[in-house]
Design an enzyme around this catalytic site. Structure first.
Site, short mmCIF file in Angstrom:
data_model
loop_
_atom_site.label_atom_id
_atom_site.label_comp_id
_atom_site.label_asym_id
_atom_site.label_seq_id
_atom_site.Cartn_x
_atom_site.Cartn_y
_atom_site.Cartn_z
CG ASP A 18 -1.86 1.13 1.33
OD1 ASP A 18 -1.72 2.09 0.54
OD2 ASP A 18 -2.77 1.08 2.19
CE1 TYR A 23 -5.21 8.98 -5.84
CE2 TYR A 23 -6.79 10.73 -5.38
CZ TYR A 23 -6.50 9.48 -5.89
OH TYR A 23 -7.51 8.75 -6.47
NE ARG A 55 -2.45 10.62 6.06
CZ ARG A 55 -2.55 9.49 5.42
NH1 ARG A 55 -2.52 8.35 6.10
NH2 ARG A 55 -2.69 9.44 4.11
CD GLU A 111 -5.25 -0.79 -0.46
OE1 GLU A 111 -5.48 -1.95 -0.10
OE2 GLU A 111 -5.97 0.18 -0.15
P1 TTP Z 1 -5.45 5.11 0.65
O1 TTP Z 1 -4.39 4.09 0.43
O2 TTP Z 1 -6.61 4.75 1.49
O3 TTP Z 1 -4.82 6.40 1.32
P2 TTP Z 1 -3.39 7.02 1.17
O4 TTP Z 1 -2.52 6.23 0.26
O5 TTP Z 1 -3.55 8.45 0.80
O6 TTP Z 1 -2.84 6.98 2.63
P3 TTP Z 1 -2.21 5.77 3.43
O7 TTP Z 1 -0.83 6.20 3.78
O8 TTP Z 1 -3.07 5.65 4.65
O9 TTP Z 1 -2.26 4.55 2.60
O10 TTP Z 1 -6.02 5.62 -0.73
C1 TTP Z 1 -5.19 5.83 -1.86
C2 TTP Z 1 -5.57 7.13 -2.56
O11 TTP Z 1 -6.91 7.08 -2.95
C3 TTP Z 1 -5.43 8.34 -1.69
O12 TTP Z 1 -4.14 8.91 -1.79
C4 TTP Z 1 -6.49 9.25 -2.17
C5 TTP Z 1 -7.51 8.37 -2.83
N1 TTP Z 1 -8.74 8.25 -2.04
C6 TTP Z 1 -9.91 8.83 -2.54
O13 TTP Z 1 -9.91 9.42 -3.61
N2 TTP Z 1 -11.05 8.71 -1.82
C7 TTP Z 1 -11.08 8.06 -0.62
O14 TTP Z 1 -12.14 7.97 -0.01
C8 TTP Z 1 -9.86 7.48 -0.13
C9 TTP Z 1 -9.84 6.74 1.18
C10 TTP Z 1 -8.74 7.60 -0.86
MG MG Z 2 -2.18 4.17 0.49
#
Ligand code: TTP
Ligand code: MG
Length: 553
Positions: A18, A23, A55, A111
């Site tokens: 992951d 973004y 965060r 992921e």
């Molecule tokens: P995530 O892997 O849930 O979040 P992340 O990578 O930003 O943070 P983490 O370090 O916790 O993994 O989601 C991946 C991307 O998907 C995230 O950067 C932004 C986008 N996203 C959306 O557009 N809508 C949403 O509801 C979520 C949860 C994420």
């Molecule tokens: Mg992520």
């Protein structure tokens, strides 16, 4: 439970990767000055994600912009509504992971599950089992259980975590992204354990700690695979926590779910997940849509669709396939009833529009033709002479042809040359340019190359390659190299084939007889008017024919 039974259950090694604040990391790569500031990625009035600095101020994913700004007034916002760069990066990550296993399953944009069972087995054969735990420092071992199952899963998972470490380094070195990894014997546990230590860390779970990990989850909704709808149904049975689900009577669950689903849900609560990692292919469709403030005029629609189309063409370029069907989505707003309704319309499209490979090289006429097709569809969905209100426009492309390869079309002819002369020597003949093979076989090199000539339109490419090769063979001195004339049957011995009117006869006559015959028969069969293909989709039998490479501009 005997050892063999465990062995079956724990035989796999699965890694879940992951990317951290995905973004946000992509934006920071574009603008490194954002690295050390609290950064939020905004879509409409929501902060969809943020970097880890933000965060610390309490910013959470999908927080309202107003709330986020209250928590962190210095939050720097970047608009993240255009997913193009995220998508491109996402596929680069998956491509890197495919170096470790062909079984890679994408989940969302950031992921991936990787089944590394085979690789682990290979490494096991070459590993000294008494070598200890080489990656103790980089892997968090989750769970307090220190009695390990005897089936061999312990060493397999340790090797898996070495591989995960290597994967994450590769992603970082090649793409500049940090990530987290979870290593376990099934997808469910790999995903859950991955999230236990963030960011930029990896975590491993031995099977004996699976129950402990499951019970550490707050509620059933925290189990991947159980969404809001299912958890609402479970709530109606009084099942809220993971333990509630473990203790529920199967017959009770079966009252509200199919028996297979009931068993599946209960299995999840025990950390049991036999689902395989499914190899992800290319996406079934490529699409973009944009919600907008009320659009009430045709020219505004055209402008918006033009913008969407330009962005979509970049996706087509990155994808490499040639779309065959285009779909328009609109959302109509009804002022009388104050309701919205989505409608779609689709039609066939000529894949040849997209053959240039690089958007920058695409014939502007073709872009205009696609826009015309979209506007025609729009007029079929909306009575434009009456007032209308559109709140969303989307374009997607479905059904694809693979990009025609040189080898599949004109190569049978060229292959005769190659048989008598090494490919290297062909390249040497063109030493100032990339080889014809590399041009036509590698659209991706085109994308990464700044050479504007890297993939000219097939019409030009193939003709010029032909001409170049013919000329060069004609003048080559080696007796092992055939000349054009040698490749053709002598003109006296065969009947002259008619030249299709759409092809330059001087070029046509240079071609070998078998190809002339093929072109003539395709010409007879097709008679396609590409420009008006929207109106005559049924006539297009095979758009990917060699005829297309020879028709006059
Ligand atoms: P995530 O892997 O849930 O979040 P992340 O990578 O930003 O943070 P983490 O370090 O916790 O993994 O989601 C991946 C991307 O998907 C995230 O950067 C932004 C986008 N996203 C959306 O557009 N809508 C949403 O509801 C979520 C949860 C994420
Ligand atoms: Mg992520």
């Amino acid at each position: 439970m005997n050892v063999d039974e465990y062995k079956d259950e724990h035989a796999r090694t699965i890694i879940h990767i992951d990317i951290d604040c995905f973004y946000a990391q992509v934006e920071i790569l574009k603008r490194p000055e954002l690295k050390n500031v609290p950064l939020g990625i905004q879509q409409k009035n929501i902060v969809v994600t943020s970097n880890y600095i933000a965060r610390e101020f309490g910013i959470r994913k999908c927080m309202l912009l107003t709330e986020a700004m209250q928590l962190c007034p210095n939050l720097v916002l970047v608009n993240g509504e255009d997913l193009n760069d995220y998508r491109t990066m996402s596929y680069k990550v998956t491509t890197l992971l495919q170096k470790y296993s062909e079984i890679v399953e994408r989940l969302g944009l950031d992921e991936n599950f990787v089944d590394v069972t085979k690789l682990v087995e290979q490494k096991l054969k070459n590993t000294d089992r008494s070598a200890g735990d080489p990656n103790q420092d980089v892997t968090n071992i989750v769970g307090s259980n220190d009695s390990y199952c005897q089936c061999g899963c312990e060493i397999r998972l340790k090797i898996g975590s070495l591989i995960a470490d290597e994967m994450r380094r590769l992603i970082h070195n090649q793409l500049g992204l940090t990530s987290c990894a979870g290593i376990a014997h099934n997808k469910l546990l790999a995903k859950i354990v991955c999230s236990t230590h963030k960011p930029n860390q990896q975590s491993m779970l031995f099977p004996d700690s699976a129950l402990e990990l499951m019970l550490s989850l707050n509620n059933v909704e925290s189990i991947p695979g159980i969404g809001r709808a299912t958890s609402d149904i479970l709530k109606s049975l009084g099942v809220r926590t993971v333990q509630d689900l473990q203790n529920a009577e199967l017959s009770e669950l079966h009252r509200l779910f199919e028996i297979d689903k009931a068993k599946f849900l209960q299995n999840l609560s025990f950390g049991i997940d036999n689902s395989p990692v499914k190899k992800s292919g290319k996406p079934l469709s490529l699409g973009l849509e944009d919600s907008c403030k009320l659009i009430c005029a045709e020219n505004e629609v055209k402008e918006k669709l033009g913008d969407l189309l330009k962005r979509l063409l970049l996706l087509v370029e990155a994808d490499g396939r040639l779309p065959k069907t285009i779909k328009l989505t609109i959302r109509k707003f009804d002022k009388l009833t104050n309701t919205s309704r989505r409608e779609t319309k689709q039609t066939n499209i000529n894949p040849q529009f997209f053959t240039s490979g690089c958007v920058s090289q695409m014939n502007p006429n073709n872009i205009q033709k696609i826009l015309m097709i979209l506007m025609n569809m729009f007029r079929k969905l909306v009575r434009v002479h009456k007032p209308f209100h559109i709140t969303l426009l989307g374009i997607s492309l479905v059904k694809f042809n693979e990009r025609p390869s040189f080898r599949n079309s004109i190569a049978p002819f060229l292959r005769k040359d190659i048989e008598v002369q090494s490919i290297i020597s062909i390249e040497n003949l063109n030493s100032n340019e990339s080889s014809p093979e590399s041009r036509t076989h590698s659209p991706s090199s085109c994308r990464e190359s700044s050479d504007p000539e890297c993939e000219p339109t097939p019409k030009r490419t193939k003709l010029s390659i032909f001409k170049r090769n013919f000329l060069e063979y004609d003048t080559c001195e080696s007796p092992s190299k055939l000349r054009v004339q040698d490749l053709q049957l002598t003109s006296d011995s065969v009947q002259k084939v008619r030249c299709p009117s759409s092809i330059d006869e001087s070029v046509f006559r240079e071609l070998p007889l078998e190809m002339q015959q093929e072109l003539w028969s395709e010409y007879k069969n097709s008679q396609i008017d590409y420009a008006s293909c929207e109106n005559k989709p049924k006539k297009i039998k095979s758009t990917n024919t060699i005829l297309n490479y020879f028709v006059k501009q």
